[in-house]
Enzyme design. Structure first.
Site, PDB file in Angstrom:
ATOM      1  N   GLN A  86     -17.334 -20.795 -45.990  1.00 10.00           N
ATOM      2  CA  GLN A  86     -17.028 -19.477 -45.847  1.00 10.00           C
ATOM      3  C   GLN A  86     -16.197 -19.011 -46.967  1.00 10.00           C
ATOM      4  O   GLN A  86     -14.982 -19.589 -47.090  1.00 10.00           O
ATOM      5  CB  GLN A  86     -16.481 -19.191 -44.445  1.00 10.00           C
ATOM      6  CG  GLN A  86     -16.178 -17.986 -44.170  1.00 10.00           C
ATOM      7  CD  GLN A  86     -17.397 -17.128 -44.087  1.00 10.00           C
ATOM      8  OE1 GLN A  86     -18.395 -17.322 -43.690  1.00 10.00           O
ATOM      9  NE2 GLN A  86     -17.019 -15.596 -44.692  1.00 10.00           N
ATOM     10  N   LYS A  90     -22.074 -15.925 -36.928  1.00  5.64           N
ATOM     11  CA  LYS A  90     -23.061 -16.948 -37.662  1.00  5.64           C
ATOM     12  C   LYS A  90     -23.269 -17.770 -36.676  1.00  5.64           C
ATOM     13  O   LYS A  90     -24.621 -18.186 -36.416  1.00  5.64           O
ATOM     14  CB  LYS A  90     -22.799 -17.197 -39.093  1.00  5.64           C
ATOM     15  CG  LYS A  90     -22.559 -16.255 -40.058  1.00  5.64           C
ATOM     16  CD  LYS A  90     -21.894 -16.838 -41.262  1.00  5.64           C
ATOM     17  CE  LYS A  90     -21.887 -15.697 -42.415  1.00  5.64           C
ATOM     18  NZ  LYS A  90     -21.077 -16.102 -43.620  1.00  5.64           N
ATOM     19  N   ASP A 144     -26.428 -20.227 -48.864  1.00  9.18           N
ATOM     20  CA  ASP A 144     -25.737 -19.287 -49.494  1.00  9.18           C
ATOM     21  C   ASP A 144     -26.356 -18.659 -50.875  1.00  9.18           C
ATOM     22  O   ASP A 144     -25.920 -17.687 -51.307  1.00  9.18           O
ATOM     23  CB  ASP A 144     -24.212 -19.332 -49.712  1.00  9.18           C
ATOM     24  CG  ASP A 144     -23.406 -18.573 -48.519  1.00  9.18           C
ATOM     25  OD1 ASP A 144     -24.229 -17.917 -47.811  1.00  9.18           O
ATOM     26  OD2 ASP A 144     -22.327 -19.067 -48.211  1.00  9.18           O
TER      27      ASP A 144
END
Ligand code: NAD
Length: 307
Positions: free
Chosen positions: A94, A50, A120
Site C-alpha cells: 500500500q 480491499k 498493482d
C-alpha cells in the site's frame, strides 16, 4: 451519473464462478498478500476495503503490517517472503510509504515484487508491457476507468481524450490504455498552459489530480464524458458550503462527520457533462474490483504455468 459501484458489483459477480473453479481445482482460493507500513488513516481505510472485498469474493487476503519505524530492509524481507509464498498469487504494497523510508523507497519496493504477482501493475516489466501494447498485469484504477467506459457503452475509438495528471499510478497508464483503444490523447499536468481550453476540446476527460473540485464547468465541452478519479478528504467547512447547497445530503454528511470525500471535479460540472462519475461511488469501487480481477488472473496464470 455513471454508477461505478453497480458496475463494480457486476464485475465481482462475474468473477465468482472463476474463483470457485480455481478453489476446487487447486484446493485453495486465490491469495492476495497486502503489506501496510505505518498508520496512514486513508491507507487504513483503503486496505480494510480491499481485505473485505477479497473476503466477500472468496479470495484469501492476508495483511502483513509493519510499524512506521520499519526499515526498507524489513519491508523488502516481507516482499521476498510473499514472492516465495505458494499460497499468495498477488502482492500489493500500500502506498504511500512513510517518508522516513526515503524518496526512492516505493520504486525499490515495486521493483522487488515478483512481476507475476504484481497485481498493482507497478513493476517496470508490467509497465513496459503496457507501453508495448502487450499488457499482462495493469494498474487497477486505469483498468477500472476502461471497464467503466466499456460497460457504459461509451465510444473510445476516435474520441478526443484529455487526461489531467501524469502519475505512474493513474495518469500515464490510463493515457496509454485510451490510446491503445484508438482515442487521440492529450496528457496535461501541473505545467500545462491553457488547461481549461485544452480540456474543453475533450470528448472524454479524465481528472486524476488530487485537488478537490478543481475541474469547473468551463473545462467541459457540453455533453462530454467526465471521469473523476480524485479522492480528496475535505475538512474546510467554507469549501463544502461553496460546493454543496444548504439542505443537501452532502452538507448533512459533512456536518455529521466533520469531513467529506470530494473528487477533482466540481459538482456543477454535472449540469454540462453528458456523463459523469460520482465521488464516492465511481472509480473507487472499480479499482477494488480490478484488484480482485488481477489477483485471479495472476493466480490462474501461475497455476497453469506450474502444471
Ligand atoms: P499524483 O499526486 O501522483 O499526481 C497528480 C498529478 O496531477 C500530477 O501529474 C500533476 O502534474 C497533476 N497536477 C497537479 N496539480 C495540477 C494542476 N494545477 N493542473 C494540472 N495538473 C495538475 O496523484 P495520483 O496518484 O495520480 O492521484 C490523483 C488523484 O486520484 C488523487 O486524488 C488520488 O487520491 C486519486 N486516486 C484515486 C484512486 C481510486 O481508486 N479512485 C486511485 C489512485 C488515486
Amino acid at each position: 451519473m455513471l454508477d461505478g459501484a453497480a458496475i463494480a458489483r457486476q464485475i465481482r459477480l462475474e468473477l465468482q464462478d472463476r474463483v470457485a473453479a480455481f478453489t476446487t481445482v487447486q484446493g485453495r482460493p486465490p491469495g492476495l498478500g497486502i503489506v501496510l507500513v505505518g498508520e496512514d488513516p486513508s491507507s487504513e481505510i483503503y486496505v480494510r476495503n480491499k481485505l473485505k472485498a477479497a473476503g466477500e469474493s472468496g479470495l484469501r487476503a492476508d495483511l502483513r503490517r509493519l510499524p512506521a519505524t520499519a526499515s526498507l530492509h524489513d519491508l523488502l524481507d516481507v516482499v521476498t517472503t510473499l514472492n516465495g509464498s505458494p499460497i499468495h498469487d498477488g502482492i500489493l504494497v500500500q502506498s504511500p510509504l512513510p517518508a522516513a523510508l526515503g524518496r526512492d523507497a516505493e520504486q525499490v519496493v515495486f521493483d522487488a515484487v515478483d512481476q507475476l504477482k504484481d497485481v498493482d501493475g507497478f513493476h517496470p516489466e508490467n509497465v513496459g508491457r503496457l507501453v508495448q501494447k502487450r499488457p499482462y498485469l495493469v494498474a487497477c484504477t486505469p483498468l477500472g476507468v476502461m471497464e467503466l467506459l466499456a460497460r457504459s457503452g461509451i465510444a473510445v475509438d476516435g474520441a478526443r481524450a484529455v487526461v489531467i495528471g501524469r502519475s505512474d499510478i493513474v495518469g500515464k497508464p490510463v493515457s496509454l490504455l485510451l490510446m491503445h483503444r484508438n482515442a487521440t490523447v492529450t496528457i496535461c499536468h501541473s505545467r500545462t498552459r491553457n488547461l481549461p481550453e485544452l480540456c474543453a476540446s475533450a470528448d472524454i476527460l479524465v481528472a486524476a489530480i488530487g485537488r478537490a473540485a478543481f475541474v469547473t464547468p468551463d473545462f467541459i465541452k457540453p455533453g462530454a464524458v467526465v471521469i473523476d478519479v480524485g479522492i480528496n478528504r475535505v475538512t474546510d467547512a467554507g469549501l463544502v458550503q461553496r460546493l454543496f447547497p444548504e439542505g443537501s445530503q452532502r452538507r448533512a454528511d459533512f456536518e455529521r462527520r466533520g469531513s467529506l470525500v470530494v473528487g477533482d471535479v466540481h459538482p456543477a460540472v454535472a449540469d454540462v457533462a453528458g456523463a459523469l462519475t460520482p465521488v464516492p461511488g465511481g472509480i473507487g469501487p472499480l479499482t477494488i474490483a480490478m484488484l480482485l480481477a488481477n489477483t485471479l488472473k495472476a493466480a490462474e496464470a501461475r497455476c497453469s504455468a506450474s502444471r
